[in-house]
Scaffold this motif. Sequence first.
Motif, short mmCIF file in Angstrom:
data_model
loop_
_atom_site.label_atom_id
_atom_site.label_comp_id
_atom_site.label_asym_id
_atom_site.label_seq_id
_atom_site.Cartn_x
_atom_site.Cartn_y
_atom_site.Cartn_z
N ALA A 18 37.28 35.14 29.67
CA ALA A 18 36.86 33.76 29.96
C ALA A 18 38.05 32.97 29.76
N GLU A 19 39.07 33.20 28.97
CA GLU A 19 40.27 32.44 28.85
C GLU A 19 41.01 32.69 30.37
N GLU A 20 41.05 33.90 30.77
CA GLU A 20 41.60 33.68 32.34
C GLU A 20 41.02 33.16 33.28
N LEU A 21 39.53 33.13 33.20
CA LEU A 21 38.96 32.51 34.20
C LEU A 21 39.07 31.01 34.11
N GLN A 22 39.01 30.47 33.00
CA GLN A 22 39.26 28.98 32.48
C GLN A 22 40.96 28.59 33.43
N GLN A 23 41.59 29.36 33.16
CA GLN A 23 42.95 29.22 33.83
C GLN A 23 42.78 29.00 35.32
N CYS A 24 41.86 29.64 36.07
CA CYS A 24 41.63 29.23 37.30
C CYS A 24 41.33 27.79 37.75
N PHE A 25 40.84 27.08 36.79
CA PHE A 25 40.68 25.78 36.90
C PHE A 25 41.66 25.07 36.85
N ASP A 26 42.65 25.36 36.23
CA ASP A 26 44.07 24.25 35.96
C ASP A 26 44.55 24.24 37.57
N GLU A 27 44.68 22.76 37.75
CA GLU A 27 45.07 22.28 39.29
C GLU A 27 45.59 21.08 38.78
N ALA A 28 46.93 20.75 39.27
CA ALA A 28 47.66 19.61 39.10
C ALA A 28 46.67 18.45 39.68
N ARG A 29 46.76 17.16 38.82
CA ARG A 29 45.92 16.35 39.39
C ARG A 29 46.71 15.13 40.51
N GLU A 30 47.11 15.92 41.53
CA GLU A 30 47.72 15.14 42.48
C GLU A 30 47.22 15.94 43.93
N GLY A 31 47.50 14.85 45.09
CA GLY A 31 47.02 15.23 46.23
C GLY A 31 45.49 14.89 46.51
N PRO A 32 45.05 14.93 47.69
CA PRO A 32 43.76 14.99 47.96
C PRO A 32 42.71 15.77 47.05
N LEU A 33 41.44 15.59 46.85
CA LEU A 33 40.43 16.16 46.00
C LEU A 33 40.16 17.45 46.44
N LEU A 34 39.69 17.11 47.49
CA LEU A 34 38.91 18.55 48.16
C LEU A 34 39.69 19.70 48.18
N SER A 57 33.61 24.06 30.87
CA SER A 57 35.09 23.90 30.78
C SER A 57 35.02 23.48 32.55
N ALA A 58 34.39 24.30 33.48
CA ALA A 58 34.40 24.23 34.89
C ALA A 58 33.97 22.68 35.01
N ALA A 59 32.93 22.16 34.51
CA ALA A 59 32.37 20.84 34.86
C ALA A 59 33.27 19.86 34.32
N GLU A 60 33.93 20.19 33.09
CA GLU A 60 34.96 19.11 32.62
C GLU A 60 36.31 18.88 33.54
N HIS A 61 36.72 20.08 34.06
CA HIS A 61 37.64 20.11 35.01
C HIS A 61 37.17 19.10 36.25
N ILE A 62 36.08 19.46 36.82
CA ILE A 62 35.69 18.62 37.83
C ILE A 62 35.67 17.17 37.59
N TYR A 63 35.14 16.80 36.39
CA TYR A 63 35.01 15.33 36.05
C TYR A 63 36.42 14.68 35.95
N GLN A 64 37.30 15.50 35.26
CA GLN A 64 38.77 14.90 35.15
C GLN A 64 39.33 14.82 36.49
N HIS A 65 39.16 15.64 37.37
CA HIS A 65 39.82 15.41 38.88
C HIS A 65 38.97 14.28 39.50
N LEU A 66 37.99 13.98 39.36
CA LEU A 66 37.22 13.07 40.12
C LEU A 66 37.56 11.70 39.20
#
Lengths: 218, 218
Positions: free
Chosen positions: A73-89, A135-144
């Motif tokens: 689960a920790e490894e999977l959550q690291q998949c969601f880490d993405e710099a908050r820069e550049g176009p969203l999609l 965690s996936a949902a939180e990452h989405i909200y943060q990026h948005l």
Amino acid sequence: MTPSATPAYRRLSVEERRSQLLDAALGLFAHRAPEDVSLDDVAEAAGVSRPLVYRYFPGGKQQLYEAALRSAAEELQQCFDEAREGPLLPRLSRALDRYLAFVDQHDAGFSALLQGGSVVETSRTTAIVDGVRRSAAEHIYQHLGITGAGPRLRMTVRMWITAVEAASLIWLDEDKQPPAGELRDWLVDQFVAVLTVTAARDPQTAALVGALAEDGRD
Amino acid sequence: MTPSATPAYRRLSVEERRSQLLDAALGLFAHRAPEDVSLDDVAEAAGVSRPLVYRYFPGGKQQLYEAALRSAAEELQQCFDEAREGPLLPRLSRALDRYLAFVDQHDAGFSALLQGGSVVETSRTTAIVDGVRRSAAEHIYQHLGITGAGPRLRMTVRMWITAVEAASLIWLDEDKQPPAGELRDWLVDQFVAVLTVTAARDPQTAALVGALAEDGRD
């Protein structure tokens, strides 16, 4: 096989040993349903004795499985880490690429866990999986850039995350077809489509869809 | 309480008695998680003795739960029955109305089952739930007049069905908001939206989306 016969036994720290056993377990759980993996298998894969596995995981397979699941689960959550820069999609696309690579690697273990009905599934394992979803949902909200997501937007995002899980399971079932890159684009397009449906009912989502369209033009 | 003290005991046939016990169990499972329902509760709700419950369900709560689940699954599948006449999307709306009424009535039991991690969840209960999902997909294909659904269309329909389940669980969590009618329209619009996304990648789905648009104009 006794500990003294394998000097490596003493060279590993407790944490290293634990991590070695978890890696071995994850490797097995990745390609077989948890009920088809025995502690003997884990001991063999790690090149250690069964009593050693029990020393680290006195709760037996259930404890080992939960620890391996937490580690996955920790490894999977690291998949969601993405710099908050550049176009969203494109950010969403990159996160999905990493997620699909994880699904690809963990295969049968991923299916067994999400499909439920496994003998090692408990309210604790369900809570771990739910944590990843949150965690996936939180990452989405943060990026948005959204701090207080309203009920319509939250329901839309959670439905899409569930649909992505379903797609992953079907994808594994269908010999990983279509290719990961095509599946990723399809999922991103679905994300935009379901947000657009919600936008007609919810001003917060409407503003977001407007921003996504602007963002794509940059 | 002995059987002779309650003449009703002898008046019911085996099938009637079984059905009475299942109804009592379903009523309890609908509003509490399965692990919080005891055989004593079922006996009390049905107004019979605990030994009688055991006589009908010698496997105890697990057997009773599975039988109740099968009975609920049959009821749920009846929600999907819809005459194959008239415009397609209103047929889907009517089926969703019945489905949401079922979710509304079965409440906590529905959540417990779909959320997994229940102590009474087994590969058999999972298979029953999967059977309902397959039946939902089959009904959709039949109404759409499709005999050999290709992989893209199948994945899209299954993702949407999963998303509907997720929406139902969230809906129960959020005190049944938005009202069922609004949720139903939202889900129908999502169905069309995700099909439209797939239509750009799949001729079979493209033909279908074209037909749905024509259908709406009738």
